[in-house]
Design a protein around this motif. Structure first.
Motif, mmCIF file in Angstrom:
data_model
loop_
_atom_site.group_PDB
_atom_site.id
_atom_site.type_symbol
_atom_site.label_atom_id
_atom_site.label_comp_id
_atom_site.label_asym_id
_atom_site.label_seq_id
_atom_site.Cartn_x
_atom_site.Cartn_y
_atom_site.Cartn_z
ATOM 1 N N HIS A 76 -6.357 4.206 1.567
ATOM 2 C CA HIS A 76 -5.684 4.701 0.364
ATOM 3 C C HIS A 76 -6.451 4.218 -0.872
ATOM 4 C CE1 HIS A 76 -2.567 5.797 -2.481
ATOM 5 N NE2 HIS A 76 -2.614 4.564 -2.979
ATOM 6 N N CYS A 131 0.836 -1.196 0.000
ATOM 7 C CA CYS A 131 0.000 0.000 0.000
ATOM 8 C C CYS A 131 0.877 1.254 0.000
ATOM 9 C CB CYS A 131 -0.920 0.022 1.220
ATOM 10 S SG CYS A 131 -1.873 1.550 1.331
ATOM 11 N N GLY A 139 -0.126 4.058 0.855
ATOM 12 C CA GLY A 139 -0.527 4.903 1.975
ATOM 13 C C GLY A 139 0.134 4.492 3.276
ATOM 14 N N CYS A 140 0.041 3.191 3.623
ATOM 15 C CA CYS A 140 0.507 2.760 4.943
ATOM 16 C C CYS A 140 1.628 1.738 4.859
ATOM 17 C CB CYS A 140 -0.657 2.200 5.765
ATOM 18 S SG CYS A 140 -1.381 0.704 5.047
ATOM 19 N N CYS A 149 -5.857 1.858 5.648
ATOM 20 C CA CYS A 149 -5.701 3.321 5.675
ATOM 21 C C CYS A 149 -6.594 4.037 4.661
ATOM 22 C CB CYS A 149 -4.245 3.696 5.432
ATOM 23 S SG CYS A 149 -3.715 3.484 3.718
ATOM 24 N N CYS A 199 -7.383 0.591 0.344
ATOM 25 C CA CYS A 199 -6.700 -0.131 1.418
ATOM 26 C C CYS A 199 -7.626 -0.284 2.619
ATOM 27 C CB CYS A 199 -5.435 0.614 1.819
ATOM 28 S SG CYS A 199 -4.597 -0.108 3.240
HETATM 29 ZN ZN LIG Z 1 -2.906 1.400 3.356
#
Ligand SMILES: [Zn+2]
Lengths: 320, 316
Positions: free
Chosen positions: B53, B29, B31-32, B51, B48
């Motif tokens: 995303h 991911c 994002g995280c 998070c 996601c």
């Molecule tokens: Zn994520």
């Protein structure tokens, strides 16, 4: 004080020599002699030769020439009774766009133009002619005012592009441009646009959704600056001249692509060589276009304007 | 983490949606940093679960998430770009760039257009594809949007456009720029016809496209954290000579500044759009023309008790 572009160097050398000879002749109390006449003839021929074979990037340089007449230079020379109106009524007045009431002969017109600065101080104030959202909103306010009174709108395009700033983004630069594109389309009054210098992308188009779009022969109009295009597609901002060729941004190219309706000739050597002559050309062109459009009804003007932009684009279509 | 890399480059299934991350069993991911199973991502519409995303998805996939199942019929699919400028960049002529993008994406250009229903309401749908030359708008994208507007008016449908784009297509020069005016100007006709336009901004929705139809929705929705802005952050930083605030040009920032109505999670997007269209659908009696009959089946329905989207209009 003249400002010379690199490609003008051969002419510059001759001109300096001519000036020198003239000064010398004046000192001696002499008439211009044969040598001087011959030099002037050569300078003129050279200038004609250079200006008959300008590359796209040389035209870019002319369009950005620091001595080139700007919107207010044309407004002063083409119209009478110029009364500038300020502000978008929401946030601020944007000096990168000027707009106001004027008379063209006896006819009232609303004139709007992007305005560059002549010196550093003025450029700081006018952001080199790069408008903020409030500039576009002021322009729209004035155009809609004109629309209500069936007053023709004349716009003078000369901007590197909409201003790329933090505040501009916070106040909706994209939205301001988009709204102008839609609202100009439905204005029930004639709109005539002249690209006098740089037609920089959406920032230019936002005041150029017109019935008639004219360009000066050394002005440019493009989706992106040649330098910006070069830095993305060539990964080298110095490849501007190559990108300028590729983008087809000259008046001649745009006429060929059916994007503009006519080309206005410039004085030899560019509009800055004779601002009065350039302004006379603009004035005559606007008068002619407004005469042509004066009998057309509001809805018909909208229909024609919409139809004109609707037809733009080049593609093929196979049976799906 | 070498096993992860090996896994990523290893197995490829044919029917998986493409994204800007390599296909495989695992995807990290953005994002995280969590490693996510492909199947989990698909179940979560490429968002996601940890998070939220939102991964970029190709147009076909996005249509599947937004339109009612099996209601999308593509239109104007025969449109293809030409090369009027005979454009050539540092390496390749434009037609070869096009060919490469077509082979890579299986699409002819950077948008798909067609008709569908969303929550039962008839819509003209245009969905841009960021994976095709950065979702750039040239003559073909502009023409699809223009025709979607015109046929929406002719057939009394709502207009829904999903943007995923870096802006105008440089390779078509001034013709690309004119697509801004063409599409925005035609929205006059949609407004006059009293038909709604929902503009959905996915990541990214920027530059020339944002400076035209994408900003002109009657309702503007955005996916969480989508990049939404006119000028590039790098250019702005150079111009103003200072750092930009955190979250600059993200959907949340733009919502706060007042240019987006709502930020909507991809999983809720179909319901939200349906719910919004329901208001216009009812107020115009099934998108009926002034004083006329609805050309579509019209079933007024009350919203559900919790204030969420009504359901009866969705029945077909
Ligand atoms: Zn994520």
């Amino acid at each position: 004080m003249s400002v010379w572009l690199d490609f003008e160097k051969p002419v510059m050398e001759l001109e300096l020599k001519i000036q020198e000879l003239r000064a010398h002749a004046a000192e001696q109390g002499l008439e211009a002699d044969d040598q001087l006449v011959e030099l002037e003839r050569r300078a003129d021929a050279l200038r004609r030769d250079i200006y008959a074979r300008l590359t796209p990037y040389q035209r870019v340089q002319l369009a950005r020439h620091p001595r080139r007449p700007y919107a207010l230079d044309y407004i002063e020379r083409c119209f009478t009774g110029w009364t500038e109106l300020h502000g978008d009524r929401h946030f601020a007045d944007d000096p990168a766009i000027v707009g106001g009431l004027a008379l063209l002969e006896a006819r009232p017109v609303m004139v709007i133009g992007q305005q560059k600065g002549r010196d550093t101080k003025e450029n700081l104030m006018r952001r080199f002619g790069m408008p903020n959202p409030e500039g576009y909103r002021k322009a729209l306010r004035l155009m809609q005012l004109a629309g209500r009174f069936h007053v023709p709108v004349v716009t003078l395009v000369d901007t590197p592009g909409a201003y790329p700033g933090l505040g501009a983004e916070e106040r909706g630069q994209a939205e301001a441009i988009a709204v102008n594109l839609r609202e100009m389309a439905r204005l029930e009054t004639p709109i005539v646009t002249v690209v006098i210098g740089e037609g920089g992308s959406g920032g230019a188009l936002a005041i150029a959704v017109a019935n008639v779009v004219l360009m000066f022969e050394n002005s440019i109009y493009s989706v992106i600056s040649p330098e910006g295009c070069a830095s993305i597609l060539w990964r080298d901002g110095k490849k501007g001249p190559l990108a300028a060729e590729a983008l087809k941004l000259t008046a001649q190219d745009l006429l060929g692509l059916g994007i503009v309706d006519g080309i206005l000739p410039e004085p030899l050597g560019g509009a800055h060589r004779d601002a009065a002559a350039a302004a006379a050309t603009v004035r005559a062109a606007i008068v002619r276009q407004l005469d042509d459009l004066s009998g057309v009804s509001g809805p018909e003007l909208v229909e024609r304007r919409l139809g004109k932009f609707r037809g733009m684009g080049v593609f093929k279509e196979s049976p799906a | 983490m070498t096993w992860l890399k090996r896994e990523r480059t290893g197995i490829k299934k044919k029917k998986e949606p493409r994204s800007d991350v390599p296909e495989g069993l695992w995807t990290k991911c953005e994002g995280c940093g969590e490693a996510l199973f492909q199947t989990v991502l698909e179940e979560n519409l490429w968002t996601c679960p940890h998070c939220d995303h939102h991964f970029r998805v190709p147009a076909r996939t996005a249509i599947g998430y937004l339109a009612d199942p099996d209601t999308f019929t593509e239109r104007f699919a025969g449109l293809e770009a030409l090369d009027p400028l005979e454009f050539r960049d540092a390496k390749l002529p434009y037609p070869e760039r096009l060919k490469a993008a077509q082979q890579e994406t299986g699409q002819k250009d950077a948008a798909l257009a067609g008709v569908a229903t969303i929550g039962g309401k008839p819509v003209n749908l245009v969905v841009m594809d960021f994976f095709f030359m950065g979702g750039s708008m040239g003559s073909v994208v502009g023409e699809k949007v223009a025709r979607a507007i015109e046929t929406a008016v002719a057939e009394r449908r709502a207009l829904v456009i999903v943007s995923a784009t870096g802006g105008a297509r440089m390779q078509e020069g001034i013709l690309s720029l004119m697509q801004l005016a063409k599409t925005s100007a035609l929205l006059v006709r949609l407004q006059e016809a009293r038909l709604p336009f929902v503009s959905i901004l996915s990541d990214p929705s920027t530059a020339g496209v944002l400076a035209s139809f994408a900003s002109l929705g009657d309702v503007v929705l955005a996916e969480p954290k989508a990049l939404v802005g006119f000028a590039g952050a790098r250019v702005i930083r150079q111009t103003i000579g200072e750092e930009l605030p955190p979250g600059f040009q993200r959907a949340e920032f733009v919502l706060e500044k007042g240019f987006i109505d709502r930020i909507v999670h991809r999983k809720r997007m179909r319901d939200e759009v349906s719910h919004i269209l329901e208001f216009f659908w009812r107020s115009t009696r099934g998108f009926a023309p002034d004083g006329g009959e609805s050309p579509h089946a019209f079933r007024p329905a009350l919203p559900s008790a919790d204030g969420g989207p009504g359901t009866s209009a969705r029945s077909r």
